[in-house]
Design a protein around this motif. Structure first.
Motif, mmCIF file in Angstrom:
data_model
loop_
_atom_site.group_PDB
_atom_site.id
_atom_site.type_symbol
_atom_site.label_atom_id
_atom_site.label_comp_id
_atom_site.label_asym_id
_atom_site.label_seq_id
_atom_site.Cartn_x
_atom_site.Cartn_y
_atom_site.Cartn_z
ATOM 1 N N TRP A 1 -34.054 25.747 -59.067
ATOM 2 C CA TRP A 1 -33.149 26.524 -59.274
ATOM 3 C C TRP A 1 -33.281 26.960 -61.280
ATOM 4 O O TRP A 1 -33.728 28.431 -60.882
ATOM 5 C CB TRP A 1 -32.176 26.886 -58.715
ATOM 6 C CG TRP A 1 -31.047 28.198 -59.116
ATOM 7 C CD1 TRP A 1 -29.410 28.023 -59.950
ATOM 8 C CD2 TRP A 1 -31.178 29.404 -58.168
ATOM 9 N NE1 TRP A 1 -30.141 29.704 -60.641
ATOM 10 C CE2 TRP A 1 -30.437 30.239 -59.151
ATOM 11 C CE3 TRP A 1 -31.632 29.918 -57.205
ATOM 12 C CZ2 TRP A 1 -30.614 31.404 -58.611
ATOM 13 C CZ3 TRP A 1 -32.077 31.515 -56.702
ATOM 14 C CH2 TRP A 1 -31.418 32.060 -57.440
ATOM 15 N N ASP A 2 -32.938 26.298 -61.293
ATOM 16 C CA ASP A 2 -33.125 26.884 -63.020
ATOM 17 C C ASP A 2 -35.075 27.226 -62.945
ATOM 18 O O ASP A 2 -34.890 27.887 -64.190
ATOM 19 C CB ASP A 2 -32.642 25.980 -64.238
ATOM 20 C CG ASP A 2 -31.266 25.425 -63.919
ATOM 21 O OD1 ASP A 2 -30.467 26.942 -63.476
ATOM 22 O OD2 ASP A 2 -30.229 24.934 -64.188
ATOM 23 N N LYS B 1 -30.167 25.124 -55.563
ATOM 24 C CA LYS B 1 -29.579 24.165 -56.810
ATOM 25 C C LYS B 1 -28.443 24.011 -55.903
ATOM 26 O O LYS B 1 -27.626 23.914 -55.195
ATOM 27 C CB LYS B 1 -28.051 25.596 -57.358
ATOM 28 C CG LYS B 1 -27.153 24.917 -58.706
ATOM 29 C CD LYS B 1 -26.421 25.652 -59.535
ATOM 30 C CE LYS B 1 -25.580 25.934 -60.507
ATOM 31 N NZ LYS B 1 -25.249 27.257 -61.136
#
Length: 537
Positions: free
Chosen positions: A325-326, A416
């Protein structure tokens, strides 16, 4: 009627007779008794006595427990009424820290110093980090808000420049008040008007009686994404409202479904602004969803990412590790476009309201009208509307509802906090459930300084009023005197539900009889003339 006589009746007659259990539940509802009480064991640490207490389930929905839902609605109405036209500034002062809270913070300071020293020495800090995380949870559990270190990890920032397609807004100097303007009449009267505002989402296609005229032309994807992020749009509206108003505007709002199944907002606002400004604020309010792309499907059907304990999710064809996700957010460059942009529709209704008027009472009832029903309970348009709802749920099925949603795997991104067993279309968030229709936020939105009381304090006010009416003082008790524990299912000490409901109904009848007696004495009436015979009022 004896059981043997009952069996002797014809089957058609017996089938038409109501079940005794159903009659008991209906009687409980009439007397305001919770029909799904929770059995808790209360231990008195002073006397050592343990007893089982029935606690109301506290449901807010009629479909689960009508008496509890009704009490919650009445509580919200009282909260709305008390805060709407306050004429004194609410004073919210934090409690003084107790010894336990001080000790926890001091202990955390000591552990933080050890962690910093270990990091400087190049030692492994994994265990100390886990201890610090546990301490932060204990600090919150001990009655402290926020994090000792402030906001924690830094958030990603995007350009704050307003969109070119959004009108600018005036910005006034902020005044340290939550009260709106007052107006003086010719007779010396002081008026403190407030507002009742209704905001809707834009059109997704022509509808008739809540049903799309052409389902194929109806923009279900946009409707789904608007519903998923509607709460963020409301937050933006409040921020813009306070900037334009120039004071700390307080509000009480409820989110309800329209016939077309889109959420819309009813908001009671303390103080008043020109109607033109409210409409200008609504037109200038938008929310941008800065998420990775979710329009191009990469994995579907039998071709789904596979889980690897070390790397996370992999492309089954190439073995390539999917971006986290990041990492997916980091890949968004300065020229990237937001995944979705939300705006309000053109229909904005603004009404001026004065305290103590029939209009104010009507608005309060309207604000709480649908609080006892889920968003999906609005399906009263027959088969056509049920099919419309089914299409809406289908559009929501693969829409990511949050950074942790498993649907991100469909678009080539690891959610995430990814874990094994995730699959697109199997998100357990309530946003994907038919009864919520995409909106997973709170149904009631109340600002912190609305009534100068928490909901628990409003509930305690109601309890105090009942006890005073019954002639029983609400004596303060030591909060550490009792220990409450849930009772395991099947505990032999818990009577059957029917017995518990009968006891509570009988207790409620005694209370009401006592209240009628006190009211009759206060008014000087003859109790025998006013007391109903044969059943409780």
């Amino acid at each position: 009627m004896t059981p043997s006589h009952d069996r002797a009746l014809p089957r058609a007659v017996r089938q038409a007779m109501p079940m005794a259990r159903d009659v008991l539940v209906e009687v409980a509802k009439r007397h305001g008794v919770c029909i799904r009480p929770l059995a808790l064991r209360r231990l008195d640490v002073v006397t050592g006595k343990a007893e089982i207490i029935d606690v109301p389930c506290g449901s807010t929905l009629d479909s689960k427990c009508p008496p509890c839902a009704k009490r919650n609605r009445q509580l919200r109405m009282a909260q709305c009424r008390e805060g709407w036209h306050l004429d004194t500034e609410p004073a919210i002062t934090p409690d003084e820290p107790n010894e336990e809270q001080r000790w926890l913070v001091e202990f955390r300071a000591d552990m933080q110093a050890k962690r910093d020293a270990a990091a400087q020495a190049g030692d492994d800090t994994t265990d100390l980090d886990a201890v610090l995380a546990g301490l932060d949870e204990e600090i919150n559990a001990a009655g402290m808000r926020g994090n000792v270190l402030g906001r924690g990890t830094a958030k990603r920032s995007r350009s704050t420049r307003r969109r070119q397609d959004a009108p600018d807004l005036p910005k006034r100097k902020m005044a340290h008040t939550t009260l709106g303007r007052t107006f003086h009449g010719t007779g010396g009267q002081v008026y403190r008007p407030s507002l009742f505002v209704t905001l809707t989402l834009p059109s997704y296609g022509k509808v008739r009686n809540g049903v799309p005229i052409d389902p194929d032309a109806y923009d279900y994807r946009r409707a789904a994404r608007d519903a998923l992020h509607f709460s963020k749009l409301v937050d933006r509206f409040v921020q813009n409202l306070r900037r334009v108003a120039g004071y700390d505007v307080q509000y009480f709002a409820s989110v309800e479904p329209q016939k077309r199944l889109a959420p819309h907002l009813h908001m009671a606002i303390r103080g008043t602004l020109p109607r033109a400004e409210i409409k200008q604020i609504a037109a200038a309010t938008y929310h941008q969803v800065w998420w990775p792309q979710a329009d191009e499907v990469r994995f579907d059907g039998d071709h789904l990412p596979v889980w690897d304990e070390q790397a996370g999710y992999l492309d089954p064809a190439t073995g390539e590790v999917l971006p986290t996700w990041d990492e997916a957010l980091d890949a968004l460059d300065e020229d990237a476009e937001p995944l979705h942009v939300l705006r309000f529709g053109e229909q904005v209704d603004v009404q001026g309201v004065l305290a103590g008027t029939p209009d104010a009472d009507q608005c309060i009832r309207y604000l709480s009208k649908y609080l006892t029903k889920s968003l999906g309970d609005a399906l009263d348009g027959g088969q056509a509307q049920r099919e419309h709802a089914a299409r809406m749920v289908d559009a929501l099925r693969y829409e990511p509802c949050s950074p942790t949603c498993p649907n991100w795997l469909r678009y080539g991104v690891q959610p995430k906090n990814a874990k094994a067993g995730m699959a697109p279309g199997r998100c357990r968030s309530k946003a994907h459930k038919p009864e919520h229709l995409g909106y997973a936020g709170r149904r009631v939105l109340v600002s912190r300084k609305w009534s100068n009381k928490t909901l628990a304090e409003h509930r305690q006010d109601r309890r105090t009023w009942v006890l005073e009416a019954l002639g029983q003082a609400d004596q303060p008790t030591d909060p550490h005197r009792y220990i409450w524990r849930p009772v395991p299912a099947g505990d032999a000490n818990v009577p059957p539900l029917a017995v518990r409901l009968l006891r509570t109904v009988a207790e409620r009848q005694r209370w009401r009889a006592h209240l009628r007696e006190l009211e009759a004495r206060a008014s000087g009436q003859d109790l025998s003339a006013t007391e109903p015979t044969g059943r409780a009022a």
